[in-house]
Design an enzyme around this catalytic site. Sequence first.
Site, short mmCIF file in Angstrom:
data_model
loop_
_atom_site.label_atom_id
_atom_site.label_comp_id
_atom_site.label_asym_id
_atom_site.label_seq_id
_atom_site.Cartn_x
_atom_site.Cartn_y
_atom_site.Cartn_z
N ASP A 1 3.01 -0.32 11.82
CA ASP A 1 1.70 -0.86 11.42
C ASP A 1 1.52 -2.31 11.85
OD1 ASP A 1 1.08 1.54 10.31
OD2 ASP A 1 1.66 0.97 8.28
N GLN B 1 5.19 9.73 6.74
CA GLN B 1 4.26 10.56 5.99
C GLN B 1 4.69 12.02 6.00
OE1 GLN B 1 0.52 9.61 7.86
NE2 GLN B 1 0.34 7.66 6.78
N ARG C 1 -6.48 -2.69 10.73
CA ARG C 1 -5.39 -3.52 11.26
C ARG C 1 -5.83 -4.28 12.52
NH1 ARG C 1 -1.85 -3.14 7.44
NH2 ARG C 1 -1.40 -1.10 6.58
N LYS D 1 -3.36 6.71 15.28
CA LYS D 1 -3.59 5.97 14.03
C LYS D 1 -5.09 5.92 13.72
CE LYS D 1 0.63 5.08 12.98
NZ LYS D 1 1.20 5.73 11.80
N LYS E 1 0.84 -1.21 0.00
CA LYS E 1 0.00 0.00 0.00
C LYS E 1 0.87 1.26 0.00
CE LYS E 1 -2.69 0.90 3.74
NZ LYS E 1 -2.63 2.28 4.24
N SER E 2 1.86 1.30 0.88
CA SER E 2 2.71 2.50 0.98
C SER E 2 3.40 2.79 -0.35
CB SER E 2 3.80 2.27 2.01
OG SER E 2 3.35 2.58 3.28
C1 S3P Z 1 2.91 5.32 6.22
C2 S3P Z 1 3.61 5.72 7.32
C3 S3P Z 1 3.21 5.39 8.67
C4 S3P Z 1 2.28 4.20 8.69
C5 S3P Z 1 1.16 4.36 7.70
C6 S3P Z 1 1.73 4.46 6.30
C7 S3P Z 1 3.38 5.76 4.91
O1 S3P Z 1 2.52 6.49 9.25
O2 S3P Z 1 1.76 4.01 9.97
O3 S3P Z 1 0.27 3.26 7.75
O4 S3P Z 1 2.97 5.16 3.89
O5 S3P Z 1 4.18 6.68 4.85
P1 S3P Z 1 3.32 7.70 10.02
O6 S3P Z 1 4.13 8.37 9.00
O7 S3P Z 1 2.26 8.57 10.58
O8 S3P Z 1 4.09 7.00 11.06
#
Ligand code: S3P
Length: 662
Positions: free
Chosen positions: A302, A160, A376, A329, A19-20
Amino acid sequence: MYVNPNKKIKFIDLPYGDKSITHRYFICAALASSKSVITNANISMDTLATADCMTAIGAKFVFEGRKVTVAPIVKPNKNVTLNCFNSATTARLLAGVVSGLNISATFIGDESLSKRPMERVINPLRLMGANIEKPPDCLFKILPSKLTGISYAMPVASAQVKSAILFAGLFAQGETTVTESIPTRDHTEIALKHFGALIDNSGGIIKVNKSRLKGRSVFVPNDFSTAAYFLAVGLKKGIKLKKVGVNPTRRAFLDMLIASGAKILLKNEKEKNGEKFADIKVLRSDIKPFKSNIEQSAAMIDEIPIACLTAALAEGESVFTGVEELAVKESDRIKSTIAMLNAFGVTAKYEDNALRVIGKKILEGGKTVPATSDHRIVMASIVGALLSQKGIKISDSGCVNVSCPNFWQLLSINPFKWGLIGNDIKQSKSPQIYKILSEITGININYSLLTANEDNFDEVFLKAKNCLDGINLTMPFKQCLNEEEVNTVACIGLKTILYNTDATAVTVALKSKKISVKGKNLLVVGCGGAATAAIKKLISQGAKITVRNRTKSKTKELKKHCKLYNDTKFFGILSFIPIDYLSYVSKNEILNADFVFDAYYFTQTALIREAKLHKKLVIDGFSMLLNQAFSNFEIWTGKKLTANQKRKAEAIFRSQNENTRY
Ligand code: S3P
């Protein structure tokens, strides 16, 4: 619903892309100067939110199952509303992108997203010169401005936030620098480099300079965070997973399992577009409790809910420090993880800045996991139920659409639910075809028939969308959702993806008989939805088409988009009229043709009879029907059918229908 324990879990290998990484590739592709192709993309509510936002700004996404072709933004739309639904990654990453595009955008999201902290991206972007307002009725609003590079030391460990700044840095004057004291996933750095950005990521400092990205063809490895649930299953039952992303900034849970005694083997380690992936084999193993420090917790942020559930399978106390971020989250995951564990009879608490799980090697179950729409927590609960003594009751099952819509089917708990909407569908052959495919592949499928009329189509479609994963449309509804002909819909939570698999089914049927239409004269009889889609496809393959049909206005309309001919001698004749008569084709034309195709399959048509009489190559409607069903199966499951499976399905189907037609 109640999910029961399962002694013999049947796991179906239906890969699901990361997904990321998909979010990043969708964004980079939309910002590039030329077309990109993304294979094995994650298709979920979250990533579709990103695709839809980029579409609102001006990019074009074309889905062929998990393969996505992206035509980039040429000139961004100046004033847009971006609905990020549940996805913080969409909101935060696009905050950086939009700040650089010099446009106005209002960001909105669902109830859960509206509660999540956005200052963490707004503050650094404002330092870069972004003009961001925070009215109460939206997440935030970005107005046009010019950006300047900054040097930013990250106050929270957040990929993020880092990514938002790096994306903004692509548009900023001067260099943008980000330093992290706790490393987080580096997919943005890797993706930007691969798409041609001026970026340097050495010595713990990331530097990006103004750059224009270039279109790329990229492969998305399978999602480590989704694989994590199956790693837990594997400890009890053994499991093999293919092409799972093992980027060093994401694989902390895997390394923790190995360090705790899990027998895990990595094979076929490879790298594409800078992202590492491997096949993972988990053997049944006993594990010791986990000790996760701040860095490890950040790298498996995650996976903490499933890691805590897995910790219950060890004897003794597992400790996860540095998990404060979990409180912000999709739910407060410190609370929801503890509540989930308690429902399994496991003692868990948050004490001395750490999440602590007291494992007793068993999950009891028999209770209800408190209601949550956090994907999750629900996925961890499902796995817990399967591994528990008494099973567990789970309230929201639909939220898995946020990251992995096929989660229930991957574990063979729920079947795929597909169906056909049409007006007169009692005789449809689709239930029979999907039953055969289910038997051949071992994948459970429920296929239902839903009758609708012109007056209640919208209502029937809405109901179907809420309870089915995939919908087929037939006469007279193929043009109800779009101007283009649509016969297949993938339902991903609140979102749908529309497909036409009829047209390709015709060309695949011709190809299987080694027929090439390039430069050839073809006669197409009929100008309805299926014929129009096939005509466009055949023209794109270089055919010269003559159309004969009843309603002249339809051909007139088609001529606006396609060059049509008016010939009398044809290499091939293709009929799409749902009736059996020969008045549009002369016997001489059949005699002079090399092949004849007829989409009508309920009887042997006069056209096919005449063609057979003259020993012509004949392709009947069953070929098209089967090919579109094969494509639908692949779109909805993400699994490719082998040539052998297709051949076998066709042989069974034809033998079952031999006597019904002729
Ligand atoms: C993600 C970063 C993480 C993660 C999220 C996806 C990303 O969040 O928990 O599910 O794709 O960059 P944070 O950047 O808030 O830690």
